[in-house]
Design a protein around this motif. Structure first.
Motif, mmCIF file in Angstrom:
data_model
loop_
_atom_site.group_PDB
_atom_site.id
_atom_site.type_symbol
_atom_site.label_atom_id
_atom_site.label_comp_id
_atom_site.label_asym_id
_atom_site.label_seq_id
_atom_site.Cartn_x
_atom_site.Cartn_y
_atom_site.Cartn_z
ATOM 1 N N SER A 48 0.843 -1.199 0.000
ATOM 2 C CA SER A 48 0.000 0.000 0.000
ATOM 3 C C SER A 48 0.881 1.252 0.000
ATOM 4 N N VAL A 49 0.367 2.304 -0.620
ATOM 5 C CA VAL A 49 1.100 3.559 -0.753
ATOM 6 C C VAL A 49 0.418 4.648 0.069
ATOM 7 N N PHE A 50 1.219 5.418 0.770
ATOM 8 C CA PHE A 50 0.731 6.570 1.529
ATOM 9 C C PHE A 50 1.324 7.826 0.912
ATOM 10 N N LEU A 51 0.458 8.695 0.386
ATOM 11 C CA LEU A 51 0.884 9.925 -0.284
ATOM 12 C C LEU A 51 0.399 11.107 0.546
ATOM 13 N N ILE A 52 1.339 11.906 1.055
ATOM 14 C CA ILE A 52 0.984 12.979 1.981
ATOM 15 C C ILE A 52 1.611 14.299 1.567
ATOM 16 N N TRP B 68 9.492 6.274 -0.301
ATOM 17 C CA TRP B 68 9.598 5.799 -1.679
ATOM 18 C C TRP B 68 10.060 6.915 -2.602
ATOM 19 N N LYS B 69 9.250 7.962 -2.730
ATOM 20 C CA LYS B 69 9.580 9.038 -3.669
ATOM 21 C C LYS B 69 9.163 10.391 -3.103
ATOM 22 N N PHE C 48 5.163 7.092 0.687
ATOM 23 C CA PHE C 48 5.710 5.996 1.488
ATOM 24 C C PHE C 48 5.052 4.695 1.062
ATOM 25 N N VAL C 49 5.749 3.590 1.289
ATOM 26 C CA VAL C 49 5.223 2.269 0.959
ATOM 27 C C VAL C 49 5.290 1.391 2.201
#
Length: 228
Positions: free
Chosen positions: A174-178, A201-202, A224-225
């Motif tokens: 799962s990816v967390f984009l903040i 992650w990026k 984040f992953v």
């Protein structure tokens, strides 16, 4: 001892009362003018566009795909989710917020425009909260507001609990984009990585400035992953 720069002064922007009043007014404005769907936070930095662009640029990486299930934490008027649906993401989109008025407003917009996006009133810090895991978790300014609340749970600052609260929504990949305007990249990274199951992650690039020999930006977005 170095100063903990992740601690912010408290503000009315961190109170539920403020957001209930804010979204009650926005809902009233919308009922008078259905074209007025409220404010898009960080629009001056194109943050929402950059978050959507990031997801498209990274399709088929980890759990990101056009059918990804997504949860937007502190969804407000749901603008980010409506944009994702409009741009072509077809999976289940859920916006959650602790403000009942926010959820009422977002639901009104979805109903008026016949958009398939769901909204729920949720306190992510409640021990009874037991959500389904999703592919992508989104936060556009919500941690900023949480950090201004000054709240503590079990004698811990709410900012320390936040990375573990969002873990309930995530599974491996799962990816967390903040996105944040109150924290630098390094500060935001240190907060989120208190959850050891996540890895950075990026980073999303924004125009930068230089002051006193230090280079920075007024906003940052990190992905984040979940590793396990």
């Amino acid at each position: 001892m170095t100063e903990d720069t992740t601690k912010l002064n408290t503000s009315k922007l961190g109170t539920k009362e403020y957001w209930d009043n804010f979204y009650a007014l926005e809902k009233d404005n919308f009922e008078s003018n259905p074209d007025d769907t409220g404010e898009c936070w960080f629009s001056d930095s194109n943050a929402e566009e950059k978050m959507v662009e990031f997801l498209f640029d990274n399709l088929n990486e980890y759990a990101i795909h056009d059918q990804s299930s997504m949860v937007d934490i502190g969804t407000g008027n749901g603008h980010l989710l409506f944009t994702l649906r409009e741009e072509g993401f077809k999976g289940q989109l859920l916006g959650i917020d602790y403000s009942e008025k926010s959820v009422e407003f977002a639901r009104s917009i979805a109903e008026e425009n016949d958009v398939d996006v769901e909204f729920e009133v949720v306190d992510i810090f409640s021990e009874s909260w037991d959500p389904k895991v999703v592919d992508v978790v989104l936060d556009k300014g919500t941690l900023d507001a949480i950090a201004l609340s000054g709240l503590q749970y079990n004698d811990k600052p709410v900012v320390e609990i936040y990375p573990h609260a969002i873990d309930k929504l995530m599974t491996k990949g799962s990816v967390f984009l903040i996105t944040s305007c109150n924290f630098t990249e390094k500060e935001l990274e240190s907060i989120i990585l208190q959850n050891k199951s996540l890895k950075l992650w990026k980073k999303v690039d924004y125009p930068s400035f230089q002051f006193g020999g230090v280079k920075g930006s007024t906003i940052c977005t990190l992905a984040f992953v979940k590793q396990s």
